[in-house]
Design a protein around this motif. Structure first.
Motif, PDB file in Angstrom:
ATOM      1  N   GLU A   1       0.839  -1.190   0.000  1.00 33.47           N
ATOM      2  CA  GLU A   1       0.000   0.000   0.000  1.00 33.47           C
ATOM      3  C   GLU A   1       0.878   1.246   0.000  1.00 33.47           C
ATOM      4  OE1 GLU A   1      -2.826   0.296   3.116  1.00 33.47           O
ATOM      5  OE2 GLU A   1      -4.063  -1.376   2.415  1.00 33.47           O
ATOM      6  N   VAL A   2       0.493   2.201  -0.850  1.00 34.09           N
ATOM      7  CA  VAL A   2       1.204   3.479  -0.900  1.00 34.09           C
ATOM      8  C   VAL A   2       0.181   4.591  -0.683  1.00 34.09           C
ATOM      9  CG1 VAL A   2       2.637   5.034  -2.260  1.00 34.09           C
ATOM     10  CG2 VAL A   2       2.929   2.557  -2.484  1.00 34.09           C
ATOM     11  N   HIS A   3       0.432   5.407   0.333  1.00 30.02           N
ATOM     12  CA  HIS A   3      -0.474   6.516   0.640  1.00 30.02           C
ATOM     13  C   HIS A   3       0.188   7.832   0.246  1.00 30.02           C
ATOM     14  CE1 HIS A   3      -3.518   4.252   2.982  1.00 30.02           C
ATOM     15  NE2 HIS A   3      -2.509   3.414   3.140  1.00 30.02           N
ATOM     16  N   ILE A   4      -0.449   8.536  -0.676  1.00 29.03           N
ATOM     17  CA  ILE A   4       0.075   9.807  -1.168  1.00 29.03           C
ATOM     18  C   ILE A   4      -0.805  10.927  -0.615  1.00 29.03           C
ATOM     19  CG2 ILE A   4       0.613  11.192  -3.203  1.00 29.03           C
ATOM     20  CD1 ILE A   4       0.838   8.562  -4.781  1.00 29.03           C
ATOM     21  N   SER A   5      -0.249  11.726   0.282  1.00 32.35           N
ATOM     22  CA  SER A   5      -0.959  12.908   0.790  1.00 32.35           C
ATOM     23  C   SER A   5      -0.625  14.066  -0.135  1.00 32.35           C
ATOM     24  CB  SER A   5      -0.528  13.217   2.231  1.00 32.35           C
ATOM     25  OG  SER A   5      -0.895  12.159   3.089  1.00 32.35           O
ATOM     26  N   MET A   6      -1.578  14.437  -0.957  1.00 32.61           N
ATOM     27  CA  MET A   6      -1.343  15.369  -2.062  1.00 32.61           C
ATOM     28  C   MET A   6      -2.160  16.640  -1.856  1.00 32.61           C
ATOM     29  SD  MET A   6      -2.167  14.626  -6.125  1.00 32.61           S
ATOM     30  CE  MET A   6      -0.710  13.628  -6.402  1.00 32.61           C
ATOM     31  N   SER A   7      -1.609  17.761  -2.296  1.00 30.81           N
ATOM     32  CA  SER A   7      -2.359  19.016  -2.276  1.00 30.81           C
ATOM     33  C   SER A   7      -2.629  19.464  -3.701  1.00 30.81           C
ATOM     34  CB  SER A   7      -1.597  20.106  -1.520  1.00 30.81           C
ATOM     35  OG  SER A   7      -0.448  20.509  -2.246  1.00 30.81           O
ATOM     36  N   THR A   8      -3.661  20.304  -3.835  1.00 29.64           N
ATOM     37  CA  THR A   8      -3.982  20.876  -5.126  1.00 29.64           C
ATOM     38  C   THR A   8      -4.429  22.314  -4.917  1.00 29.64           C
ATOM     39  OG1 THR A   8      -5.404  20.669  -7.069  1.00 29.64           O
ATOM     40  CG2 THR A   8      -6.331  19.943  -4.992  1.00 29.64           C
ATOM     41  N   ILE A   9      -3.935  23.178  -5.781  1.00 29.90           N
ATOM     42  CA  ILE A   9      -4.287  24.591  -5.738  1.00 29.90           C
ATOM     43  C   ILE A   9      -4.024  25.148  -7.127  1.00 29.90           C
ATOM     44  CG2 ILE A   9      -2.002  25.476  -5.063  1.00 29.90           C
ATOM     45  CD1 ILE A   9      -3.524  27.350  -3.071  1.00 29.90           C
ATOM     46  N   ARG A  10      -4.702  26.246  -7.495  1.00 31.24           N
ATOM     47  CA  ARG A  10      -4.493  26.793  -8.828  1.00 31.24           C
ATOM     48  C   ARG A  10      -3.034  27.173  -9.039  1.00 31.24           C
ATOM     49  NH1 ARG A  10      -9.291  31.092  -8.201  1.00 31.24           N
ATOM     50  NH2 ARG A  10      -8.604  30.785  -6.061  1.00 31.24           N
ATOM     51  N   SER A  11      -2.266  26.580  -9.986  1.00 31.68           N
ATOM     52  CA  SER A  11      -2.729  25.555 -10.902  1.00 31.68           C
ATOM     53  C   SER A  11      -1.694  24.431 -10.950  1.00 31.68           C
ATOM     54  CB  SER A  11      -2.927  26.124 -12.297  1.00 31.68           C
ATOM     55  OG  SER A  11      -3.963  27.089 -12.298  1.00 31.68           O
ATOM     56  N   HIS A  12      -1.510  23.747  -9.791  1.00 32.18           N
ATOM     57  CA  HIS A  12      -0.554  22.650  -9.761  1.00 32.18           C
ATOM     58  C   HIS A  12      -0.884  21.679  -8.625  1.00 32.18           C
ATOM     59  CE1 HIS A  12       1.079  25.739  -7.026  1.00 32.18           C
ATOM     60  NE2 HIS A  12       1.504  24.712  -6.307  1.00 32.18           N
ATOM     61  N   PHE A  13      -0.343  20.473  -8.763  1.00 30.13           N
ATOM     62  CA  PHE A  13      -0.397  19.471  -7.711  1.00 30.13           C
ATOM     63  C   PHE A  13       0.933  19.463  -6.968  1.00 30.13           C
ATOM     64  CE2 PHE A  13      -3.308  17.756 -10.934  1.00 30.13           C
ATOM     65  CZ  PHE A  13      -4.416  17.433 -10.163  1.00 30.13           C
ATOM     66  N   SER A  14       0.874  19.000  -5.739  1.00 23.82           N
ATOM     67  CA  SER A  14       2.104  18.731  -5.007  1.00 23.82           C
ATOM     68  C   SER A  14       1.890  17.439  -4.216  1.00 23.82           C
ATOM     69  CB  SER A  14       2.434  19.881  -4.048  1.00 23.82           C
ATOM     70  OG  SER A  14       3.672  19.645  -3.409  1.00 23.82           O
ATOM     71  N   PRO A  15       2.689  16.408  -4.504  1.00 22.99           N
ATOM     72  CA  PRO A  15       3.736  16.323  -5.532  1.00 22.99           C
ATOM     73  C   PRO A  15       3.149  16.218  -6.934  1.00 22.99           C
ATOM     74  CG  PRO A  15       3.455  14.201  -4.480  1.00 22.99           C
ATOM     75  CD  PRO A  15       2.567  15.153  -3.733  1.00 22.99           C
ATOM     76  N   ASP A  16       4.011  16.563  -7.915  1.00 22.43           N
ATOM     77  CA  ASP A  16       3.543  16.454  -9.294  1.00 22.43           C
ATOM     78  C   ASP A  16       4.309  15.414 -10.095  1.00 22.43           C
ATOM     79  OD1 ASP A  16       5.912  17.796  -9.622  1.00 22.43           O
ATOM     80  OD2 ASP A  16       5.060  19.489 -10.735  1.00 22.43           O
TER      81      ASP A  16
END
Length: 667
Positions: free
Chosen positions: A553-568
């Motif tokens: 299992e891989v859990h990716i805690s990701m953020s999104t905001i105009r206009s990119h993802f982190s991580p990308d």
């Protein structure tokens, strides 16, 4: 039944059905032959003016219409008829990930497993003191018995509860006038307990149930308070008393013959079936006195936590059951013309309207007369050991020759009632206290339910009646073998009813509710506050994003905001891994959701609201480079909002590696 009697009955039935077909076909023929506005149809210019909502202006009313076999609720503006939103309830929805995201999957859990489809029939708006309060919308699921609650601050399904000891949750979810209870009754009688019995034991072992679901007055959370065990008939629709009849509920029942096959004919033998009158205040007394039996009633209760944005499921094993054959004063039967469908209560609570589908009149019963008949024990025997009140002793009057096939009645608050007529395809207006027919207008369709905004409350908004139609005939552009479903908006502000608008609806429109928009608009939630987000994988800034491996299992805690993802950009994922994308939308502006989709995903996208966290599960089957991107347009650089995931061989040693994507100069 004697052979000759049965032949005579079937002949009569055939003649009735043939007559009905002739009437319907005749209505269509008249419509096609005439190019002039039909009776009840305003001029085009006048109708257009009354439904026109100019650009930038809002509709006066919200209308919530059942999606029927789509398992959803359609939200429309009135008078324009514009579709504003589709709320998924008992069906998965790839548009926003409902039923696919890990947070919403539990809302579709039942004792039969994960059920991703349902048949949604009767939306009901919450009430306080008999008036719509704009807090919640409840709706039933017919096939796998469930009731859902939608929060009108977010227009989202936030709770579902399964109904045990029930088969076909059709008479549901009907509310008491302070939303104390949601009433849900079985359509099909069942053998309670061990269901593995011969169908031939129908009359001996099959029973009906009606469930009273308690609603928390602050949170709205539901729990089954008790069930009432009923004779083994079929149960249809219900409405609670109000005003003078507060504390009572009324429920139609048919197949008092207890036929188990070919019910079309065999369940239409008796001259009358019943309306069941339930004294739920008396039921509360019996529960408080401990005069109930605990019976097996395993069911799931699923609830969405606003703080974690996540639904969880709780299993309940037993239910409290009241047996009216042992508890006097709990329930009574009121005779009603055969095969009654709807039962409706006028705004005062005094008049109870029955609708026998096979009758040529509409009976109107008096609540005060009912109480007097009960006190005088003015009974006409029993049915299933339940007292049957004398028809004449409870009757206020009959609406004579209203039309053919009465189904449902709603009220305008001016002393008038409106009843849908399925066979003669019309709406009939009549005076409640005198039962005098005042007006009628053709529906041009096979009409089912009808709805007046607030027409089931103590204070109807008596400006429109909406016809909810089953068969569209030829009034829309063709769309293959199936034509669109339809509603019609009819002006009832004057003496005559006037058709203003036809507009398409999703699914099969069974019932609807509508109310002034102001009460709902003032409660709207615009964002989820990031500081209040308690999701276990939430991030509140890009620097908190991370990737954690736990076995495969891989859990990716990701953020999104105009206009990119982190991580990308992500590496170190292997074939056979189960990858969880926990996506938090860092925006705090109204109407700025972000989407998330990854190539090869076999469920759906995510649509994440501002400040919210949602989870998509992805299981890559082969190595390669997989792009992901935002699916919901968010800015001029929306197209640049993307990233890559590298998937390597399952035995590879590629380490987990990812890049934070803050643009130059960002903190």
């Amino acid at each position: 039944m004697k052979s000759t009697d049965k032949k005579s009955h079937l002949k009569t039935l055939a003649i009735s059905l043939t007559t009905a077909m002739v009437i319907v076909v005749g209505c269509v023929a008249v419509q096609k032959q005439s190019e002039k506005p039909a009776a009840g149809l305003t001029s085009s210019a006048d109708a257009a003016q009354k439904v026109y909502v100019e650009p930038g202006k809002h509709d006066e009313l919200y209308a919530f219409m059942s999606g029927g076999f789509s398992g959803q609720v359609g939200v429309y503006g009135l008078p324009s008829g514009r579709l504003l939103k589709v709320i998924p309830v008992f069906s998965q929805n790839a548009e926003n990930g409902y039923g696919y995201s890990e947070e919403t999957k539990p809302l579709l859990n039942t004792t039969h497993g994960f059920i991703p489809w349902g048949d949604a029939h009767h939306p009901k708006l919450s009430q306080t003191a008999g008036e719509q309060d704009g807090r919640w919308l409840f709706i039933n699921e017919n096939n796998t018995p469930r009731v859902a609650r939608i929060d009108l601050a977010t227009f989202r399904t936030v709770e579902t509860i399964e109904i045990p000891n029930s088969g076909g949750n059709h008479a549901s979810p009907f509310l008491t006038e302070n939303t104390e209870y949601v009433m849900a009754s079985t359509r099909f009688s069942l053998p309670i307990g061990d269901g593995d019995v011969s169908i031939d034991t129908y009359k001996e072992k099959f029973k009906g149930t009606t469930s009273f679901i308690k609603v928390d007055k602050t949170t709205g959370k539901m729990a089954i308070a008790f069930q009432i065990l009923l004779p083994g008939y079929d149960y249809d629709l219900s409405h609670a008393g109000k005003g003078v009849s507060h504390g009572w509920s009324f429920l139609t029942t048919y197949n008092t013959e207890q036929a188990q096959s070919l019910k079309e004919a065999n369940a239409s033998q008796n001259d009358k079936d019943f309306i069941l009158a339930i004294n739920w205040k008396k039921a509360e007394e019996y529960i408080a006195q401990g005069k109930f039996k605990e019976m097996p009633g395993k069911h799931f209760s699923n609830h969405l936590d606003e703080a974690t944005h996540t639904a969880t499921s709780t299993t309940v094993e037993k239910v409290k059951v009241l047996d009216p054959t042992e508890l006097p004063g709990l329930v009574y039967y009121i005779p009603c013309p055969k095969s009654p469908h709807g039962v409706d209560v006028d705004p005062s609570g005094e008049y109870i309207v029955g609708a026998g589908k096979l009758a040529a009149m509409i009976p109107v019963f008096s609540f005060s007369k009912m109480l007097k008949a009960i006190e005088a024990k003015d009974f006409d025997g029993e049915s299933g050991k339940i007292p049957v009140l004398k028809y004449e002793s409870v009757l206020a009057g009959e609406v004579k020759e209203p039309g053919l096939g009465p189904l449902h009645t709603e009220f305008d608050g001016q002393g008038n009632a409106y009843t849908s007529m399925f066979v003669s395809s019309e709406i009939v207006k009549w005076k409640v206290d005198t039962q005098e027919v005042l007006d009628r207008t053709p529906a041009f369709y096979s009409i089912g339910h009808l709805m007046i905004p607030g027409g089931d409350t103590r204070k109807p908004y008596g400006k429109y009646v909406i016809a909810l139609n089953k068969i569209t005939k030829d009034r829309y552009l063709p769309t293959g073998p199936e034509l669109t479903q339809s509603a019609q908006l009819i002006d009832i502000s004057g003496q005559k009813m006037n058709l203003l608008l036809d507009f398409p609806t999703i699914g099969e429109p069974h019932y609807a509710q509508a109310m002034p928009a102001a009460k709902i608009v003032e409660r709207q939630k615009k964002v989820y506050k990031l500081e209040e987000n308690k999701h276990p994988y939430a991030v509140r800034a890009e620097k908190e994003t991370k990737i954690v491996r736990k076995g495969n299992e891989v859990h990716i805690s990701m953020s999104t905001i105009r206009s990119h993802f982190s991580p990308d950009n992500i590496e170190g994922i292997k074939e056979g891994d189960k990858v969880f994308f926990h996506v938090t939308n860092l925006e705090q502006d109204w109407d700025v959701p972000h989407g998330f989709s990854v190539m090869g995903n076999n469920n759906s996208e995510l649509l994440v609201m501002p400040g919210e966290t949602q989870t998509a599960t992805w299981e890559p089957k082969k190595k390669g480079m997989y792009p992901f991107y935002c699916t919901d347009f968010c800015s001029a650089l929306h197209q640049e909002m993307q990233g890559y995931i590298r998937v390597s061989d399952r035995n590879s040693n590629v380490p987990l590696k990812f890049s934070l994507s803050s643009p130059p100069g960002a903190k």
